[in-house]
Design a protein around this motif. Structure first.
Motif: not given
Length: 344
Positions: A8-36
């Motif tokens: 589970l990855g979380l990003e909030s370093s600037c003006d995008e808020t995001a959460a994602a689930l990624v498998e170690s083979d590179g499969t992106i299971r989910a990605h949610q993002l909110a812009r400002q």
């Protein structure tokens, strides 16, 4: 066979808020993002306090939405990866504290991710065949660097900006021209309607033996010319000047290394003129050119989850007292550069 890990990855370093689930083979299971964008547009740039408050409001719902999208619960996650810097410290703290709370509540390990490492490793998420070492042009709103990516957690900085980053220059040029926010896409759109040869602008450090970048003088030249030229022509001329600077500096760096590929990442990597010129430079040197999909170039949580997956696989985890960092160089041993300041 190595067991698959779900991060589970979380990003909030600037003006995008995001959460994602990624498998170690590179499969992106989910990605949610909110812009400002709408919140910051009246100010022509990101207001740190507004950004931090927005992260607080939306991050938890985004995590819930990402878990639902992937059809998993927190118990199914193997590790929590959260951006711990560099960035706007208020926003970084929101994401990192959330990551720590989730790790503590679930008993899962925490992986504190350098936002720049997220960008640096993102091309391997989109292209699993990309092997180390590769030459990376990391070009964004806050950073403009050339790095030899030797492995996970191993980066050799070859060049950095001594003043403004390229993305910062795009944003300030958009503001000068009244093109709106966010600035990078606005300048690119206007440039498509303009003449890139219409306005003579400087190319700072082009041809110099010094390996670094400089964009402050270019930005100042735009400010002086803004009343004498059409916005579209000035945007096109500015964009071409940036491309020329990036290509010249990257060509110089290529003379001293033997990479597997030329790679570009960061928000400015979404600019089509930049991509096209770099692709030509790679062909000139007989190298593969690798660039993530456009959505992976801008800030996102998939790259944070992926960097977390790469670090987790390499055995890196972090304590719950890991600090949020407004500055965090990928190569802390790199020689200090004149005037580099926070861009080093």
């Amino acid at each position: 066979m190595e067991a698959m890990a779900l991060i589970l990855g979380l990003e909030s370093s600037c003006d995008e808020t995001a959460a994602a689930l990624v498998e170690s083979d590179g499969t992106i299971r989910a990605h949610q993002l909110a812009r400002q964008d709408e919140a910051h547009r009246p100010y022509g740039g990101v207001v740190p306090e507004i950004a931090a408050r927005a992260h607080v409001e939306v991050l938890a719902p985004l995590v819930e939405a990402a878990l639902a999208e992937a059809g998993v619960t927190l118990a199914d996650v193997d590790a929590i990866a959260a951006t711990a810097g560099p960035g706007l410290i208020g926003g970084v703290m929101v994401g990192l504290v959330t990551g720590k709370a989730l790790a503590l509540a679930s008993g899962k390990p925490l992986v504190a991710v350098n936002h720049l490492e997220g960008h640096a490793l993102s091309p391997r998420l989109s292209d699993p065949s990309l092997e180390f070492p590769y030459l990376l042009l990391l070009v964004s709103g806050g950073h403009c660097q050339l790095l030899l990516v030797e492995g996970v957690g191993s980066y050799r900085r070859l060049a950095t900006t001594i003043d403004d980053a390229a993305g910062e220059a795009f944003d300030k040029t958009a503001k000068l021209l009244g093109l709106g926010f966010p600035g990078g896409p606005a300048v690119e759109e206007a440039a498509a309607r303009g003449n890139p040869k219409a306005v003579p602008l400087p190319r700072p450090l082009v041809g110099s033996a010094e390996p670094h970048f400089s964009f402050a003088g270019l930005k100042s030249a735009v400010a002086r010319a803004v009343n004498d030229h059409k916005a579209e022509d000035l945007a096109a001329s500015f964009q071409q000047a940036v491309v020329d600077c990036l290509i010249d500096r990257t060509r110089r760096a290529l003379a001293g290394v033997n990479p597997t590929a030329l790679v570009v990442a960061g928000g400015v990597a979404a600019n089509k003129a930049v991509r096209s010129a770099l692709e030509g430079l790679a062909a000139e040197h007989g190298l593969r050119f690798v660039a993530p999909p456009l959505w992976l170039c801008t800030d996102n949580a998939a790259m944070i989850a992926w960097a977390g997956a790469e670090r987790f696989a390499a055995g890196f985890t972090d304590p719950l007292d890991f600090p949020a960092r407004p500055r965090w160089p990928l190569d802390p041993d790199a020689e200090k550069v004149r005037g580099a300041g926070v861009k080093a």
